[in-house]
Design a protein around this motif. Structure first.
Motif, mmCIF file in Angstrom:
data_model
loop_
_atom_site.group_PDB
_atom_site.id
_atom_site.type_symbol
_atom_site.label_atom_id
_atom_site.label_comp_id
_atom_site.label_asym_id
_atom_site.label_seq_id
_atom_site.Cartn_x
_atom_site.Cartn_y
_atom_site.Cartn_z
ATOM 1 N N THR A 157 29.032 61.977 -0.473
ATOM 2 C CA THR A 157 27.731 62.562 -0.769
ATOM 3 C C THR A 157 27.271 63.421 0.397
ATOM 4 O O THR A 157 27.647 63.196 1.555
ATOM 5 N N ALA A 158 26.462 64.422 0.087
ATOM 6 C CA ALA A 158 26.100 65.415 1.106
ATOM 7 C C ALA A 158 25.475 64.768 2.325
ATOM 8 O O ALA A 158 25.795 65.119 3.468
ATOM 9 N N GLY A 159 24.579 63.804 2.120
ATOM 10 C CA GLY A 159 23.882 63.205 3.238
ATOM 11 C C GLY A 159 24.786 62.475 4.201
ATOM 12 O O GLY A 159 24.610 62.559 5.423
ATOM 13 N N PHE A 160 25.773 61.767 3.681
ATOM 14 C CA PHE A 160 26.698 61.055 4.558
ATOM 15 C C PHE A 160 27.616 62.031 5.283
ATOM 16 O O PHE A 160 27.923 61.866 6.461
ATOM 17 N N ALA A 161 28.057 63.061 4.557
ATOM 18 C CA ALA A 161 28.984 64.036 5.132
ATOM 19 C C ALA A 161 28.276 65.108 5.959
ATOM 20 O O ALA A 161 28.944 65.957 6.562
ATOM 21 N N SER A 162 26.947 65.069 5.987
ATOM 22 C CA SER A 162 26.141 66.053 6.751
ATOM 23 C C SER A 162 26.439 67.483 6.312
ATOM 24 O O SER A 162 26.654 68.377 7.129
ATOM 25 N N GLY A 165 22.985 71.256 5.088
ATOM 26 C CA GLY A 165 21.807 71.110 5.937
ATOM 27 C C GLY A 165 21.323 69.688 6.108
ATOM 28 O O GLY A 165 20.284 69.457 6.738
ATOM 29 N N THR A 166 22.055 68.714 5.563
ATOM 30 C CA THR A 166 21.646 67.318 5.688
ATOM 31 C C THR A 166 22.172 66.719 6.988
ATOM 32 O O THR A 166 23.047 67.273 7.654
ATOM 33 N N ARG A 167 21.651 65.548 7.330
ATOM 34 C CA ARG A 167 22.115 64.802 8.493
ATOM 35 C C ARG A 167 22.282 63.344 8.107
ATOM 36 O O ARG A 167 21.469 62.802 7.341
ATOM 37 N N ARG A 168 23.315 62.715 8.648
ATOM 38 C CA ARG A 168 23.578 61.327 8.267
ATOM 39 C C ARG A 168 22.444 60.408 8.689
ATOM 40 O O ARG A 168 22.095 59.471 7.953
ATOM 41 N N ASP A 169 21.858 60.625 9.857
ATOM 42 C CA ASP A 169 20.777 59.735 10.282
ATOM 43 C C ASP A 169 19.565 59.863 9.361
ATOM 44 O O ASP A 169 18.885 58.859 9.057
ATOM 45 N N LEU A 175 17.891 56.592 2.310
ATOM 46 C CA LEU A 175 18.449 55.554 1.449
ATOM 47 C C LEU A 175 17.784 54.211 1.731
ATOM 48 O O LEU A 175 17.535 53.420 0.805
ATOM 49 N N ALA A 176 17.487 53.947 3.001
ATOM 50 C CA ALA A 176 16.784 52.710 3.343
ATOM 51 C C ALA A 176 15.399 52.672 2.694
ATOM 52 O O ALA A 176 14.967 51.631 2.176
ATOM 53 N N PHE A 405 27.295 52.390 8.470
ATOM 54 C CA PHE A 405 26.195 53.110 7.825
ATOM 55 C C PHE A 405 25.481 52.194 6.832
ATOM 56 O O PHE A 405 24.241 52.089 6.845
ATOM 57 N N TYR A 406 26.226 51.521 5.995
ATOM 58 C CA TYR A 406 25.642 50.653 4.983
ATOM 59 C C TYR A 406 24.870 49.502 5.636
ATOM 60 O O TYR A 406 23.755 49.169 5.211
ATOM 61 N N ALA A 407 25.449 48.921 6.681
ATOM 62 C CA ALA A 407 24.762 47.835 7.383
ATOM 63 C C ALA A 407 23.438 48.328 7.968
ATOM 64 O O ALA A 407 22.416 47.620 7.918
ATOM 65 N N ASP A 408 23.438 49.536 8.503
ATOM 66 C CA ASP A 408 22.224 50.094 9.089
ATOM 67 C C ASP A 408 21.178 50.374 8.016
ATOM 68 O O ASP A 408 19.972 50.167 8.221
#
Length: 557
Positions: A157-162, A165-169, A175-176, A405-408
């Motif tokens: 997904t775009a957010g995980f892959a940055s 224009g998205t960023r993983r953080d 998602l949280a 990532f999932y744990a966070d």
């Protein structure tokens, strides 16, 4: 616009009356939108990057008219399916979490169509006031409209892959926030794969290389990459073919033959020679390696024969399947997929160390336990380095980051650490499957899109799956439109023809492959296109979606 709607609805009713009863009773996918801004490289449905969705007026007009015709015929919508009867899936080649009118859809589904919803999403942007408020209303006011909710955790997904224009953080916090909002509803539905869960799907571990299939010192030998398989019994050649005869009462495959015992050596430096085979059989290999006994079977799919070692779960719940593929006239390359599930195996190992059964909940888990699992994955990567550098890199670069990532996400959402270990909530489904855009990620190990590549996939969506007895299903969705009637597939998506005016697609589909053609017969299924009033479909280009935070992971402007 009001005048257009009042004159057009009667025409819509006339068009709906032409549809067969099955289009109402066997309806499964009723997506109010096509297209997805997330652009996942493994998208099983080949979604386009722009979206076309029903407006609030269009959604109300369509579902009200659809419900009226069903009532005229005394038909209960979605009641004719054996799989989740009276439940509608409002997604296929779209992410329903980013549809701004999902709350209205849920209300109409309940009050007009008499059905519940099953939704799946990668999340939505907490920086979109519209989406945030809409999802809060859904949870507060329309929880009884839902049959199941799945959050999909994928590296594509775009957010995980940055990307885009998205960023993983930022995606982590988005998602949280979504999980925090939905927690009361997930708890009310009850955790489970069919009700409320997070489903993790991982990148595949693939090796491309020549597959040696020969007899050495009277033993059948297979070798590709770091994998060397040697029959423990003298063998003169190939294995007999195994087929899945049926699914048992637990929907697990029943095989026509047991797996033949083979010695599986994993070693980057081992070559299929007589000296290596003899040393391996006598436990005298001097190169770094791992050794285990596996049950090997030979299967056949549309691409040709392939081998599977330990193709199902072990009695302790772990999963270490290996699949070997020879090149054929249809399958371009030879190689292997190592379908081991490192996260699942690490979770189970940690529970065993605490004397907790694999099906039991780890209610006393703490953040320290979660960290220990992540440490186990890091240690696994180090331990694999000498014998299997590719597997080591895969765990280090793919599995560990996604698990962390999932744990966070769970931690930021305020979920208890026990849910990280819960088999009902955290569902490791293993590697992606060969559907849609995912085919190219298998690097030529399949030449047939949508063809199951493993026995587990055959169980899931192949000819041995439950879908084969469910019969055809139906889909309704708006279609992309453009003045010229033509758009690139990357924009409009693989499943949807482009139109010049507002149009609704109503089509019958093969339940295994979600295609308008029955795979086993090649027969084209029924398809109808209905004209909708102007103003009922809204187009959102990718740039506009980014500007309005219509996908998760975009930082604040």
């Amino acid at each position: 616009m009001t005048h257009t709607a009042t004159t057009a609805v009667p025409r819509l009713l006339e068009q709906l009356r032409i549809l067969p009863d099955d289009a109402f009773t066997r309806l499964q996918y009723a997506a109010p939108q096509v297209g997805c801004f997330n652009g996942c490289a493994m998208c099983s449905q080949g979604a386009g990057r722009d979206t076309w969705g029903l407006t609030r007026q269009g959604l109300t007009g369509l579902l009200t008219a659809f419900g009226q015709i069903a009532s005229e015929r005394n038909l209960a919508v979605a009641s004719g399916r054996i799989h989740r009867p009276k439940v509608i899936f409002p997604y296929l080649d779209n992410d329903i979490g980013s549809y701004p009118h999902l709350d209205l859809y849920a209300q109409l589904a309940r009050d007009v169509l008499g059905v519940k919803l099953r939704v799946s999403t990668v999340g939505y942007s907490a920086r979109s006031p519209q989406l945030t408020a809409m999802h809060e209303r859904l949870v507060a006011d329309f929880g009884d409209c839902f049959d199941g909710i799945r959050f999909s955790i994928t590296p594509y997904t775009a957010g995980f892959a940055s990307r885009f224009g998205t960023r993983r953080d930022t995606y982590t916090t988005d998602l949280a926030a979504a999980l925090r909002t939905y927690r009361p509803l997930l708890d009310a539905l009850g955790h489970g794969a069919a009700t409320a869960a997070c489903e993790l799907r991982f990148a595949p571990l693939i090796g491309i290389g020549e597959l040696t299939d020969t007899v050495i010192a009277g033993r059948h030998v297979l070798a590709v990459g770091p994998h060397l398989l040697i029959s423990l019994a003298p063998a003169g050649g190939d294995l007999p073919e195994t087929v899945i005869e049926r699914l048992d009462t637990r929907t697990q495959p029943v095989y026509s033959r047991p797996g033949a015992p083979y010695l599986h050596i994993t070693a980057d430096q081992a070559r299929p020679t007589q000296e290596t085979v003899q040393a391996a059989l006598h436990q005298a290999l001097e190169v770094p390696h791992r050794a285990r006994t596996v049950g090997l079977r030979r299967f056949t799919n549309a691409d040709g024969p392939y081998y599977a070692a330990d193709c199902d779960f072990h009695p302790d719940g772990t999963f270490t399947a290996l699949h070997l593929y020879p090149a054929t006239a249809i399958r371009p390359n030879s190689g292997y997929t190592d379908a081991t599930r490192p996260l699942l195996n690490a979770l189970l190992a940690h529970k065993r160390r605490h004397s907790i059964g694999r099906r039991e909940e780890f209610t006393a888990a703490t953040d320290t336990d979660v960290a220990a699992v992540l440490d186990t994955l890091a240690a696994d990567a180090r331990d694999l380095e000498a014998a299997d550098a590719a597997a080591s890199a895969h765990v280090r670069e793919q599995i560990h980051p996604q698990a962390a990532f999932y744990a966070d996400v769970l931690r930021q959402a305020g979920y208890p650490p026990s849910l990280f270990f819960s088999r009902a909530f955290t569902i490791d489904t293993g590697q992606i499957v060969n559907q849609g855009r995912a085919q190219h990620l298998f690097r030529g190990l399949t030449g047939t899109n949508g063809e199951p590549m493993t026995p587990r996939e055959e169980r899931g969506f192949g000819q041995a799956s439950l879908s084969t007895v469910r019969g055809p299903i139906w889909r309704i969705t708006p279609l992309p439109l453009a003045p010229a009637g033509r758009l690139p597939i990357a924009v409009a998506g693989k499943k949807n023809p482009t139109t010049t005016g507002p149009t609704l697609l109503v089509e019958e589909m093969d339940p295994c492959h979600l295609s308008p053609v029955m795979r086993d017969t090649g027969c084209r299924l029924r398809r109808h296109t209905l004209t909708l009033p102007d103003g009922w479909i809204e187009h959102t280009a990718m740039a506009d979606g980014q500007a309005s935070h219509a996908l998760p992971g975009l930082p604040a402007a």
